[in-house]
Design a protein around this motif. Structure first.
Motif, PDB file in Angstrom:
ATOM      1  N   SER A 138      46.360  30.920  44.401  1.00 57.27           N
ATOM      2  CA  SER A 138      45.503  31.761  43.564  1.00 57.27           C
ATOM      3  C   SER A 138      44.718  32.705  44.471  1.00 57.27           C
ATOM      4  CB  SER A 138      44.532  30.904  42.753  1.00 57.27           C
ATOM      5  OG  SER A 138      43.547  30.320  43.606  1.00 57.27           O
ATOM      6  N   ASN A 139      44.074  33.684  43.854  1.00 57.19           N
ATOM      7  CA  ASN A 139      43.272  34.636  44.617  1.00 57.19           C
ATOM      8  C   ASN A 139      42.213  33.921  45.445  1.00 57.19           C
ATOM      9  OD1 ASN A 139      42.164  37.277  45.310  1.00 57.19           O
ATOM     10  ND2 ASN A 139      40.522  36.799  43.884  1.00 57.19           N
ATOM     11  N   GLU A 141      42.143  30.723  46.390  1.00 58.21           N
ATOM     12  CA  GLU A 141      42.750  29.874  47.420  1.00 58.21           C
ATOM     13  C   GLU A 141      43.168  30.688  48.631  1.00 58.21           C
ATOM     14  OE1 GLU A 141      44.714  26.377  44.578  1.00 58.21           O
ATOM     15  OE2 GLU A 141      45.802  28.237  44.960  1.00 58.21           O
ATOM     16  N   ASN A 309      38.676  27.604  41.622  1.00 64.19           N
ATOM     17  CA  ASN A 309      39.894  28.051  42.296  1.00 64.19           C
ATOM     18  C   ASN A 309      40.977  26.979  42.202  1.00 64.19           C
ATOM     19  OD1 ASN A 309      37.671  29.304  44.773  1.00 64.19           O
ATOM     20  ND2 ASN A 309      38.628  30.495  43.158  1.00 64.19           N
ATOM     21  N   GLY A 310      42.199  27.410  41.850  1.00 68.39           N
ATOM     22  CA  GLY A 310      43.317  26.488  41.779  1.00 68.39           C
ATOM     23  C   GLY A 310      43.354  25.635  40.533  1.00 68.39           C
ATOM     24  N   LYS A 313      44.024  28.696  35.911  1.00 76.81           N
ATOM     25  CA  LYS A 313      43.684  29.827  35.033  1.00 76.81           C
ATOM     26  C   LYS A 313      44.742  30.930  35.119  1.00 76.81           C
ATOM     27  CE  LYS A 313      39.707  30.840  36.887  1.00 76.81           C
ATOM     28  NZ  LYS A 313      39.844  29.989  38.090  1.00 76.81           N
ATOM     29  N   SER A 314      45.092  31.318  36.356  1.00 73.66           N
ATOM     30  CA  SER A 314      46.061  32.402  36.537  1.00 73.66           C
ATOM     31  C   SER A 314      47.446  32.002  36.048  1.00 73.66           C
ATOM     32  CB  SER A 314      46.110  32.823  38.010  1.00 73.66           C
ATOM     33  OG  SER A 314      44.867  33.376  38.410  1.00 73.66           O
ATOM     34  N   THR A 315      47.814  30.730  36.239  1.00 77.08           N
ATOM     35  CA  THR A 315      49.106  30.238  35.731  1.00 77.08           C
ATOM     36  C   THR A 315      49.152  30.360  34.216  1.00 77.08           C
ATOM     37  OG1 THR A 315      49.406  28.689  37.565  1.00 77.08           O
ATOM     38  CG2 THR A 315      50.597  28.217  35.523  1.00 77.08           C
ATOM     39  N   ASN A 318      49.677  33.893  33.260  1.00 76.59           N
ATOM     40  CA  ASN A 318      51.028  34.332  33.602  1.00 76.59           C
ATOM     41  C   ASN A 318      52.055  33.881  32.571  1.00 76.59           C
ATOM     42  OD1 ASN A 318      53.698  33.876  35.650  1.00 76.59           O
ATOM     43  ND2 ASN A 318      52.515  35.742  35.913  1.00 76.59           N
ATOM     44  N   SER A 356      43.879  41.930  36.873  1.00 80.27           N
ATOM     45  CA  SER A 356      43.801  40.668  37.588  1.00 80.27           C
ATOM     46  C   SER A 356      43.895  40.931  39.081  1.00 80.27           C
ATOM     47  CB  SER A 356      44.938  39.728  37.163  1.00 80.27           C
ATOM     48  OG  SER A 356      46.180  40.183  37.692  1.00 80.27           O
ATOM     49  N   GLU A 358      45.888  39.489  41.151  1.00 75.44           N
ATOM     50  CA  GLU A 358      47.299  39.524  41.516  1.00 75.44           C
ATOM     51  C   GLU A 358      47.925  40.868  41.154  1.00 75.44           C
ATOM     52  OE1 GLU A 358      45.812  35.600  41.563  1.00 75.44           O
ATOM     53  OE2 GLU A 358      45.804  36.996  39.877  1.00 75.44           O
ATOM     54  N   ASP A 439      41.181  39.124  34.048  1.00 76.30           N
ATOM     55  CA  ASP A 439      41.151  38.010  34.994  1.00 76.30           C
ATOM     56  C   ASP A 439      40.284  38.413  36.182  1.00 76.30           C
ATOM     57  OD1 ASP A 439      41.605  35.805  36.546  1.00 76.30           O
ATOM     58  OD2 ASP A 439      43.757  36.120  36.800  1.00 76.30           O
TER      59      ASP A 439
END
Length: 501
Positions: A138-139, A141, A309-310, A313-315, A318, A356, A358, A439
């Motif tokens: 993640s961003n 991480e 973090n980790g 959320k981003s998963t 996606n 986001s 990413e 995000d």
């Protein structure tokens, strides 16, 4: 330690720094602050020997070798993310196995600092991911990984360029203590920031930049006062949004949003779900990200997604917007249709706007800012189709509303991180999407731009059909329009409990 005398820099036919005169002594740690686009990161690149300049710079022999200056910045993170992500995309299409860079290999290539690395990794809560490929980080991480690498190098000077962006509450707390401890141990640290709560007490001096010039410099007590800070961040083209001018602000908003799609009635809104996930399971190797996860976003609802973090959320995002292959082995519905039943990812993206970290990393096209905004109409990274006059007019209106119309013809890749983020926010909003995914949208923005963006997003949610998914790791960061919350609660390293409020 270092002194600058009348240092100026012209890049891309534009003067970005003007007659900077400044010196830093050993025993001093500095915060370099200023609005987005002030020239803070450019100055640090010049000091690290990465950009040309005019004027004189004198360095102490301890830092005469530039590898003795360690640095953590978004540019570094973007470069490694893009490179490793490109390998992953190539492997998906070619079927040829790629060798990916792991977190451990990146931080300590020769494995000379195993024990020290384990200690730092434990403090940063990244021990469990060190063996994973960096492109899966993640961003937050990845930001921690760069910080760990810098600390292992034991430099003579450590430059931290917006190091807190993307970090959750616990990591911010740890990093602040680490910065304080390092300064107390004798390591000079320069902290580049636009947020005052990030300036730890051990920072003794402040350098303020505005529009490429030194606005103020001196001891902490001299500079950190309300009068100086107010003048530093005053933004003339945003006076209309000042709290003292609420009538003018309301008129400006109403004028802009006259052509925006208006909300339907509540009865119609609740006819079907915008997002529905049933017993979803997502894992990467031995790491379980989501297990038997159920979540429904009804039409008309706006959600805050909160977690460290980790956490996943981003998963989660996606699965909604991206081309995550695991979506097809799960029961996931977007806009009433199950993923994998015939619709293409482009059919979905037509109805979604996204900002986001990413996506910011992926958008590296050397085109004008207005073309970046216009690409939002076509859901492309880059500008490949001709826009209509109406679309160009709409793009200019968004740039004006966000107070960045002066950036329209400037090359996107030459802007500061914060300016790029503002452009990408305009890109996400321009097509009046059914769903707007934000995000960590305020990452890299100064206080004025952050407050302004949140105000605009709130207005969009209040009056239009657009629904909001707002992801953050900061509990106090909120929008009035957010009426539901999905909370990833930290339990132990790599484990989170999911609660729906």
């Amino acid at each position: 330690m270092i002194s600058l005398n009348n240092v100026s820099s012209t890049l891309w036919n534009k003067q970005v720094l003007k007659n900077i005169t400044w010196s830093a002594e050993f025993g001093q740690s500095w915060a370099i602050i200023g609005p987005n686009g002030a020239g803070k990161s450019i100055l640090m690149k010049i000091i690290r020997g990465q950009l040309p300049y005019r004027g004189n710079i004198k360095r102490h022999q301890k830092i005469s070798s530039l590898d003795r200056i360690a640095n953590v910045s978004f540019d570094q993170q973007a470069l490694i993310s893009f490179k490793e992500g490109k390998k992953a995309r190539y492997e998906n299409f070619s079927g040829k196995e790629e060798k990916f860079l792991t977190g451990r290999k990146f931080i300590d290539p020769d494995n000379f600092h195993f024990k020290e690395l384990q200690k730092i990794a434990k403090q940063l809560n990244i021990s469990s991911i060190l063996g994973n490929p960096i492109f899966k980080f993640s961003n937050g991480e990845l930001r921690k990984t760069f910080i760990a690498k810098s600390l292992l190098a034991k430099p003579e000077l450590l430059i931290l360029d917006e190091p807190f962006d993307g970090l959750d509450f616990f990591s911010v707390k740890w990093l602040k203590k680490t910065i304080s401890d390092l300064i107390n141990s004798g390591l000079p640290i320069w902290l580049v920031s636009h947020r005052f709560d990030e300036i730890v007490p051990e920072i003794s001096h402040i350098l303020c930049l505005r529009s490429g010039k030194v606005f103020a410099q001196g001891s902490r007590s001299e500079i950190l006062n309300s009068k100086t800070i107010e003048k530093l961040f005053r933004k003339n083209n945003l006076k209309i949004f000042n709290n003292t001018n609420t009538i003018a602000k309301k008129e400006k908003f109403n004028e802009f949003f006259q052509s925006y799609p208006i909300k339907d009635s509540q009865k119609i809104l609740k006819n079907y779900s915008t997002i529905k996930m049933v017993n979803v399971n997502i894992s990467y190797g031995n790491k379980i990200v989501l297990k038997d996860f159920n979540w429904t976003v009804k039409k008309g609802e706006n959600w805050k997604i909160l977690g460290g973090n980790g956490a996943g959320k981003s998963t989660l995002l996606n699965l909604i917007y991206g081309d995550n292959l695991q979506v097809y082995s799960n029961e996931i519905y977007i806009f009433g249709k199950r993923r994998g039943t015939g619709e293409s990812i482009w059919d979905i993206k037509k109805r979604i706007g996204i900002v986001s970290p990413e996506f910011h990393v992926l958008y590296r096209e050397s085109i004008s800012s207005i073309k970046v905004v216009l690409s939002g109409f076509f859901d492309s990274i880059g500008y490949y189709k001709t826009s209509s006059k109406k679309q160009i007019t709409e793009a200019l209106k968004w740039l004006d509303l966000l107070g960045i119309s002066n950036l329209a013809e400037q090359n996107f890749t030459k802007l500061s991180f914060g300016q790029q983020r503002l452009i990408l926010i305009a890109r996400a909003m321009i097509k009046s999407p059914s769903l707007l995914i934000l995000d960590e949208p305020c990452e890299g923005l100064d206080l004025i731009n952050k407050n302004h963006i949140l105000e605009v997003v709130d207005k969009v949610a209040q009056i239009s059909k657009t629904q909001i998914l707002y992801t953050t790791h900061i509990p106090t960061e909120n929008l009035k329009c957010l009426d539901h919350e999905l909370h990833f609660e930290f339990i132990s390293e790599g484990k989170f409990k999911i609660t729906i409020i």
